[in-house]
Design a protein around this motif. Structure first.
Motif: not given
Length: 429
Positions: A84-91, A141-159
């Motif tokens: 399972h995956m979570i997708g987030v759109d910060v619009g 769905v339990g949180p331990e079953r997540l493959l990850g959380v993807g998030i789309g945001v405005p702006g430049i993303v630096e790691r």
């Protein structure tokens, strides 16, 4: 043990698993016999990989088909419930959170409206956290079953080391916001669940390239047209896409002031926020207290009234000017990158696309060089307003496939490797 090309046996196994998973995902159900030519693997390798994937619960049988003179061939598919995956759109107008199974079927959704231009970091973090809790509880769905959380945001993303993803969102007042760290602090998710945070234009591009109008293209640009504008460039060299700050190209020297503070940016003329501002400045009547989506709908209704109604000439003029600026901005992308396809998405792009697309195409062709302009198609994206959310969910899914269907583990603990310590000591001296 590494081969001549530096690849280990583990690398080869991971690559084989990735190849089989991706073919089943995009082209399945398929039989073992069909997987050989589709992946380039031998029949023995296919059998071994499939056995491993079935044992891991990632692949399951999906019926059978008759073969020529032999036993029926068993069809295989990716098991939807195996991840399972979570997708987030910060619009611009809301934060949208979706929970998806491995085949990107949406299982639950939550939305948190945003007050106009309210991008307080803690408020956004709270909306994302609460939305994750809501969709997990709603789907059981339990949180331990997540493959990850993807998030789309405005702006430049630096790691950054230790901080993870840091967002530089100049147009929304975010200056080096350590968003990943903020989300992890006090989160209900286990530390083993990774976050994948990227520019919203890239998540939109990811979705359109996997499932929308970009499928099959080697060179494409996906445009995100909302309050502001952005774009995602996909080429063979950047196969997973790269966000480009297209909205901040200068299209008019000493022009209108953009949200970023500069003068004459494309976003100051082509974004929904500036479009509505220009309509108001020219005498248009904005609905009192309306959000951008409602106001844009009113603008369109004025410019294109029901049959028999009189069109608002000011609204028409503003929309035509916007189409020209968009076309001119697209011509820059055409000249620079020579794409096969350009897709226009985002909530404003989808609303305006049907009306403005012919004019946008005409202006893009007029401003671009003839040869690349003659090779590109410009269309509206196919995936609708949820595309950024879906694309955000694809980020952990793509990482999962790249790992050969293995979950990302927690960061390694313990002392640094000896080579790392020795190198640090040499640098210090």
């Amino acid at each position: 043990m590494a081969g001549r090309n530096g690849r280990t046996v583990r690398d080869l196994r991971r690559g084989n698993r990735t190849a089989v998973l991706q073919r089943l995902y995009f082209d399945g159900p398929l039989s073992r016999f069909e997987l050989g030519p589709a992946t380039g693997l031998s029949s023995g390798s296919v059998s071994n990989v499939v056995a491993d994937l079935i044992a891991d619960g990632l692949v399951e049988e999906a019926g059978s088909v008759d073969s020529d003179g032999g036993r029926p061939r068993i069809l295989l598919r990716v098991a939807p419930g195996s991840g399972h995956m979570i997708g987030v759109d910060v619009g611009e107008t809301r934060v949208r959170i979706g929970l998806f199974d491995l085949t990107l079927t949406e299982l639950a959704r939550a939305e948190r409206p945003l007050a106009q231009q309210r991008y307080e970091v803690e408020g956004i973090v709270g909306h994302v956290r609460d939305g994750i809790t809501e969709v997990l509880a709603g789907a059981g769905v339990g949180p331990e079953r997540l493959l990850g959380v993807g998030i789309g945001v405005p702006g430049i993303v630096e790691r950054m080391p230790r901080l993870g993803a840091v967002v530089h969102g100049q147009t929304i007042g975010w200056d080096a916001v350590p968003l990943e760290q903020r989300l992890r602090d006090g989160s209900q998710l286990p530390d083993s669940v990774p976050y994948f945070i990227d520019n919203g234009a890239r998540t939109l591009g990811q979705a359109e390239m996997w499932f929308g109008g970009g499928r099959g293209a080697r060179n494409a640009i996906v445009v995100l047209f909302g309050s502001g504008v952005g774009a995602c460039l996909v080429t063979p060299e950047v196969e997973h896409g790269r966000a480009v700050e297209w909205g901040h190209l200068t299209v008019r020297v000493r022009g209108r002031r953009c949200r970023c503070g500069a003068l004459g940016c494309l976003e100051a003329y082509a974004g929904a926020e500036s479009l509505l501002a220009r309509w108001g400045e020219e005498g248009g009547t904005l609905p009192e207290g309306a959000d951008e989506e409602t106001a844009l709908a009113a603008l369109l209704a004025g410019a294109y009234p029901p049959e028999g109604g009189a069109a608002d000439p000011v609204a028409l003029a503003v929309l035509e000017e916007t189409a020209e600026y968009l076309g001119a901005g697209l011509s820059d992308l055409i000249n620079l990158f020579q794409p096969e396809r350009i897709l226009i998405g985002g909530w404003a792009g989808l609303r305006l696309g049907a009306r403005l697309l012919p004019s946008v195409r005409r202006h893009a062709a007029a401003y671009a060089l003839r040869h690349p302009a003659g090779r590109v198609t410009i269309d509206v994206g196919r995936l609708g307003p949820e595309a950024v959310t879906v694309g955000a969910a694809i980020l952990p899914l793509a990482d999962f496939f790249a790992r050969g269907g293995r979950r990302a583990g927690p960061a390694a603990e313990g002392p640094a490797p000896a080579w790392h310590t020795n190198l640090a000591q040499r640098v210090a001296h």
